[in-house]
Design a protein around this motif. Structure first.
Motif, PDB file in Angstrom:
ATOM      1  N   ASP A   1      -5.143 -24.806  31.264  1.00  0.00           N
ATOM      2  CA  ASP A   1      -4.277 -25.673  31.082  1.00  0.00           C
ATOM      3  C   ASP A   1      -4.746 -26.991  30.560  1.00  0.00           C
ATOM      4  O   ASP A   1      -5.940 -27.313  30.751  1.00  0.00           O
ATOM      5  CB  ASP A   1      -3.156 -26.133  32.254  1.00  0.00           C
ATOM      6  CG  ASP A   1      -4.079 -26.672  33.533  1.00  0.00           C
ATOM      7  OD1 ASP A   1      -3.568 -26.287  34.841  1.00  0.00           O
ATOM      8  OD2 ASP A   1      -5.046 -27.247  33.402  1.00  0.00           O
TER       9      ASP A   1
ATOM     10  N   CYS B   1      -4.780 -29.773  26.985  1.00  0.00           N
ATOM     11  CA  CYS B   1      -4.589 -29.543  25.444  1.00  0.00           C
ATOM     12  C   CYS B   1      -6.358 -29.127  25.207  1.00  0.00           C
ATOM     13  O   CYS B   1      -7.173 -29.740  25.983  1.00  0.00           O
ATOM     14  CB  CYS B   1      -4.466 -30.887  24.765  1.00  0.00           C
ATOM     15  SG  CYS B   1      -4.877 -30.962  23.079  1.00  0.00           S
TER      16      CYS B   1
ATOM     17  N   CYS C   1      -0.716 -34.527  24.158  1.00  0.00           N
ATOM     18  CA  CYS C   1      -0.235 -33.323  23.633  1.00  0.00           C
ATOM     19  C   CYS C   1       0.835 -32.714  24.423  1.00  0.00           C
ATOM     20  O   CYS C   1       0.592 -32.269  25.407  1.00  0.00           O
ATOM     21  CB  CYS C   1      -1.276 -32.537  23.113  1.00  0.00           C
ATOM     22  SG  CYS C   1      -1.163 -30.593  22.772  1.00  0.00           S
ATOM     23  N   ASP C   2       1.971 -32.347  23.899  1.00  0.00           N
ATOM     24  CA  ASP C   2       2.973 -31.736  24.534  1.00  0.00           C
ATOM     25  C   ASP C   2       4.024 -30.851  23.906  1.00  0.00           C
ATOM     26  O   ASP C   2       3.753 -30.822  22.476  1.00  0.00           O
ATOM     27  CB  ASP C   2       3.620 -32.609  25.396  1.00  0.00           C
ATOM     28  CG  ASP C   2       4.377 -33.677  24.923  1.00  0.00           C
ATOM     29  OD1 ASP C   2       4.539 -33.739  23.586  1.00  0.00           O
ATOM     30  OD2 ASP C   2       4.476 -34.792  25.438  1.00  0.00           O
ATOM     31  N   GLU C   3       5.064 -30.388  24.466  1.00  0.00           N
ATOM     32  CA  GLU C   3       6.084 -29.591  23.632  1.00  0.00           C
ATOM     33  C   GLU C   3       6.624 -30.585  22.431  1.00  0.00           C
ATOM     34  O   GLU C   3       6.959 -29.946  21.186  1.00  0.00           O
ATOM     35  CB  GLU C   3       7.367 -29.207  24.364  1.00  0.00           C
ATOM     36  CG  GLU C   3       6.825 -27.804  25.237  1.00  0.00           C
ATOM     37  CD  GLU C   3       6.492 -26.799  24.307  1.00  0.00           C
ATOM     38  OE1 GLU C   3       7.303 -26.676  23.541  1.00  0.00           O
ATOM     39  OE2 GLU C   3       5.432 -26.230  24.501  1.00  0.00           O
TER      40      GLU C   3
ATOM     41  N   HIS D   1      -1.560 -26.103  19.777  1.00  0.00           N
ATOM     42  CA  HIS D   1      -0.812 -26.005  21.074  1.00  0.00           C
ATOM     43  C   HIS D   1      -0.046 -24.617  21.417  1.00  0.00           C
ATOM     44  O   HIS D   1      -0.263 -24.222  22.361  1.00  0.00           O
ATOM     45  CB  HIS D   1       0.271 -27.118  21.131  1.00  0.00           C
ATOM     46  CG  HIS D   1       1.044 -27.458  22.288  1.00  0.00           C
ATOM     47  ND1 HIS D   1       0.652 -28.113  23.081  1.00  0.00           N
ATOM     48  CD2 HIS D   1       2.154 -26.929  22.823  1.00  0.00           C
ATOM     49  CE1 HIS D   1       1.259 -28.080  24.349  1.00  0.00           C
ATOM     50  NE2 HIS D   1       2.401 -27.433  23.940  1.00  0.00           N
TER      51      HIS D   1
ATOM     52  N   GLU E   1      -0.920 -22.289  24.309  1.00  0.00           N
ATOM     53  CA  GLU E   1       0.136 -21.876  25.483  1.00  0.00           C
ATOM     54  C   GLU E   1       0.540 -20.363  25.683  1.00  0.00           C
ATOM     55  O   GLU E   1       0.496 -20.130  26.697  1.00  0.00           O
ATOM     56  CB  GLU E   1       1.463 -22.722  24.834  1.00  0.00           C
ATOM     57  CG  GLU E   1       2.638 -22.672  25.730  1.00  0.00           C
ATOM     58  CD  GLU E   1       3.811 -23.131  24.872  1.00  0.00           C
ATOM     59  OE1 GLU E   1       3.936 -22.966  23.787  1.00  0.00           O
ATOM     60  OE2 GLU E   1       4.736 -23.926  25.705  1.00  0.00           O
TER      61      GLU E   1
END
Lengths: 139, 139
Positions: free
Chosen positions: A91, A93, A100-102, A109, A113
């Motif tokens: 987990d 980035c 950094c996310d959805e 990413h 993921e």
DNA sequence: AGATCAGGAGACCAGCATATCCCCTGAGTC
DNA sequence: GACTCAGGGGATATGCTGGTCTCCTGATCT
């Protein structure tokens, strides 16, 4: 490597024990079957014992075994013993970007993921019993 | 972690350079944007330079840059510099069973194979130019 | 030419994972 | 009870990775 060498050792050792649940195997026996350095193996088995995954018995006829009840446990339990938290390997980035996310994915990413998902499924869907069912019995 | 911290640093540094291809950035500038420890960063950039991924220039107005031609290179090239061979992180059996293959898969084989595939795609499909297009520009 | 800027290169250091060693303890056998 | 077998546990090496420090080299500005 995604997991430590120690984790490989732990998985391998438990696989050997789980092939004959409830039966005591000396660490010497496990060493011969797995090729894991003897003293180091003993230490890892000690950790697994303290975590309740295997049981140890001293003296003549002793050794380590995995009790029947443990067969249904996921192998994530094994990795957690050695790695601390198995999922933390996967987990966060890959760049270390906290942002950094959805909504603001970095270029890696989606891939990362996906890798995390498969990894999680591997740990949760595979049980200790499954490990025992596969025996290479290397000649 | 699947990749080393050094690889994260390398990716991050190249991402910053690739945001303005052909323009020289001092390592000090990169350090400020990325938070990577300065001296260590310099060492990594040196490796990337010797591998022909970035170019270095000494003196006033100097620094590092990624040339236009490098934008189409896959990021696998970056990882290979730091890791030696990026794919070796993900090949081989998780148990170390030499006998583990398609015909005699270990219990984790399918998962691990899948992870390897996604990983390979990540390295081959993503280019240095792609890295440059994402700029967190952390405030 | 001299000052200054910025990379180049190497030695050196610290922490952690891996591996080894040694001695102790408890459970069986005889 | 004496002996032996096998785990329990701690102290001690070793090697790699990440990180720091120092000095050198080359380019540009004045």
């Amino acid at each position: 490597m995604l997991i430590r060498r120690s984790s490989m050792y732990a998985l391998h050792a438990v696989a050997i024990l789980a092939a004959r649940p409830g039966v005591y195997h000396s660490s010497e026996e496990i060493r011969e079957l797995s090729g894991i350095p003897g003293n180091y193996l003993a230490k890892i088995l000690g950790h697994l014992r303290r975590a309740g995954i295997v049981e140890g018995r001293k003296g003549w006829g002793g050794g380590f075994r995995v009790p029947e009840e443990a067969l249904s446990r996921p192998i994530r339990d094994i990795l957690d013993v050695v790695e601390g938290d198995a999922m933390e390997a996967v987990d966060g980035c890959l760049f270390g970007f906290p942002s950094c996310d959805e909504e603001h994915p970095c270029p890696l990413h989606r891939y990362w993921e996906e890798i995390g998902k498969v990894y999680r499924r591997m740990l949760d869907e595979t049980t200790i019993g499954d490990l025992g069912r596969f025996q290479p019995r290397q000649p």
